[in-house]
Design an enzyme around this catalytic site. Structure first.
Site, PDB file in Angstrom:
ATOM      1  N   SER A 132      -7.804   1.594 -51.438  1.00  0.00           N
ATOM      2  CA  SER A 132      -8.463   2.664 -52.195  1.00  0.00           C
ATOM      3  C   SER A 132      -8.516   2.296 -53.674  1.00  0.00           C
ATOM      4  O   SER A 132      -7.485   2.008 -54.290  1.00  0.00           O
ATOM      5  CB  SER A 132      -7.714   3.984 -52.010  1.00  0.00           C
ATOM      6  OG  SER A 132      -7.784   4.414 -50.670  1.00  0.00           O
ATOM      7  N   ARG A 174       0.817   8.849 -57.127  1.00  0.00           N
ATOM      8  CA  ARG A 174       0.652   7.400 -57.240  1.00  0.00           C
ATOM      9  C   ARG A 174       1.332   6.842 -58.495  1.00  0.00           C
ATOM     10  O   ARG A 174       0.846   5.927 -59.141  1.00  0.00           O
ATOM     11  CB  ARG A 174      -0.832   7.020 -57.239  1.00  0.00           C
ATOM     12  CG  ARG A 174      -1.585   7.494 -56.009  1.00  0.00           C
ATOM     13  CD  ARG A 174      -1.050   6.846 -54.731  1.00  0.00           C
ATOM     14  NE  ARG A 174      -1.781   7.333 -53.575  1.00  0.00           N
ATOM     15  CZ  ARG A 174      -1.379   8.346 -52.795  1.00  0.00           C
ATOM     16  NH1 ARG A 174      -0.219   8.963 -53.039  1.00  0.00           N
ATOM     17  NH2 ARG A 174      -2.093   8.731 -51.772  1.00  0.00           N
ATOM     18  N   GLU A 199      -6.819   3.633 -59.138  1.00  0.00           N
ATOM     19  CA  GLU A 199      -5.589   3.596 -58.343  1.00  0.00           C
ATOM     20  C   GLU A 199      -5.113   2.164 -58.194  1.00  0.00           C
ATOM     21  O   GLU A 199      -3.921   1.882 -58.208  1.00  0.00           O
ATOM     22  CB  GLU A 199      -5.824   4.211 -56.961  1.00  0.00           C
ATOM     23  CG  GLU A 199      -4.581   4.247 -56.090  1.00  0.00           C
ATOM     24  CD  GLU A 199      -4.781   5.040 -54.811  1.00  0.00           C
ATOM     25  OE1 GLU A 199      -4.161   4.672 -53.801  1.00  0.00           O
ATOM     26  OE2 GLU A 199      -5.530   6.021 -54.824  1.00  0.00           O
TER      27      GLU A 199
END
Length: 320
Positions: free
Chosen positions: A243, A194, A313
């Site tokens: 998320s 990520r 995230e």
């Protein structure tokens, strides 16, 4: 056609420019063909439907317009690109400097070879997956499960179902903070979980992907399964940001949150989703402070319960 070749092309539309809300534009008017707005509300541009304003919002007419604008800006203020806004909290104090919002001129998706595609940065990731399926290009089905734009998944190495953007991206076109147009390979992006090595203020304008040959109907069936699974397990119809936390090594964030007794936990107008504990939702009147504050409460309680430190995230930007 490479999107890099779009610079300076005539798209058949008369260029337009406008500056709204203030006379003290950050660049000379002749440097703008798109739309430049002062004190622009950003809540409507993010899925949480919360947050403050951008000092300036620039919606470029095309790649050349964005290049010229950033050259004229010359690093005089911070720059942030905003995609679909699915994985972002805009803080209530707004965003300093200039927010770049790419629109229709950056949404094309084109099949360029037997197993390759090129997409503008504003194109939804699932549009790339659908176009690939139609052309019989497999390997990109996971993109249908990512609620983000090509620019966002390129910058953040978006992924799901065991696949990440770095598995399928060959290179991308980027305009750097000073206006320089560059093409960066997958290796040059320095991908990790990520994360990419793209600097702050760099704006992805296009990306190219490669899959492998497949049967269109088989690919479409796999995409349909992903869509169904998302609908069953995630709060798709809610005001959410996707998320919230990265999965720590050896753990699933949602399981840690659930084990800490936080399913349905509220903070002001923000709530941990009853359906999927790694999703925060705006129940209707949440501020961004409510949402970010809830995330911090979750992080603290999970650490107290399991000793695992969750890492955000969702990108959180702007002034508190």
């Amino acid at each position: 056609m490479q999107l890099g070749e779009w610079i300076g092309r005539d798209n058949g539309e008369a260029p337009t420019s406008s500056v709204e809300g203030a006379a003290d534009a950050p660049v000379p008017m002749e440097a703008v063909r798109g739309k430049l707005t002062a004190n622009a509300p950003l809540d409507k541009h993010v899925w949480f439907r919360s947050g403050g304003k951008a000092d300036w919002l620039f919606e470029p007419a095309d790649v050349q317009d964005l290049k010229d604008f950033l050259e004229a800006l010359d690093g005089s203020m911070p720059v942030m690109a905003l995609g679909i806004g699915s994985n972002m909290i805009i803080r209530d104090g707004g965003v300093p400097g200039v927010v770049i919002k790419l629109g229709a001129p950056f949404m094309d998706v084109e099949v360029t070879g037997e197993t390759t595609l090129e997409a503008g940065a504003a194109a939804p990731a699932n549009k790339v997956a659908r176009r690939a399926a139609k052309a019989g290009i497999d390997g990109l089905t996971f993109l249908t499960g990512i609620p983000g734009s090509v620019g966002g998944v390129t910058r953040m190495n978006g992924g799901c179902y065991g696949r990440e953007t770095c598995d399928v991206l060959t290179d991308c076109d980027v305009i750097m903070p000073g206006g320089e147009f560059v093409t960066l390979t997958n290796a040059e992006l320095g991908y990790s979980y990520r994360h990419s090595a793209l600097p702050d203020g760099a704006v992805v304008v296009a990306a190219r992907f490669e899959g492998f040959p497949g049967e269109p109907e088989t690919i479409k069936a796999a995409m349909k399964k992903i869509t169904a699974e998302r609908g069953e397990s995630q709060p798709i119809g809610s005001m959410t940001g996707g998320s919230t936390f990265k999965n720590p090594p050896g753990h699933s964030s949602w399981k840690l949150i659930d084990a800490a007794g936080l399913r349905g936990f509220k903070n002001g107008g923000a709530q941990v989703s009853e359906k999927h504990c790694n999703f925060l939702i705006n129940t209707g009147d949440a501020t961004s402070s409510d949402i970010e504050g809830l995330g911090e409460i979750v992080r603290e309680k999970v650490y107290q319960h399991s000793g695992v430190q969750l890492e955000w995230e969702i990108k959180r930007v702007g002034r508190p």
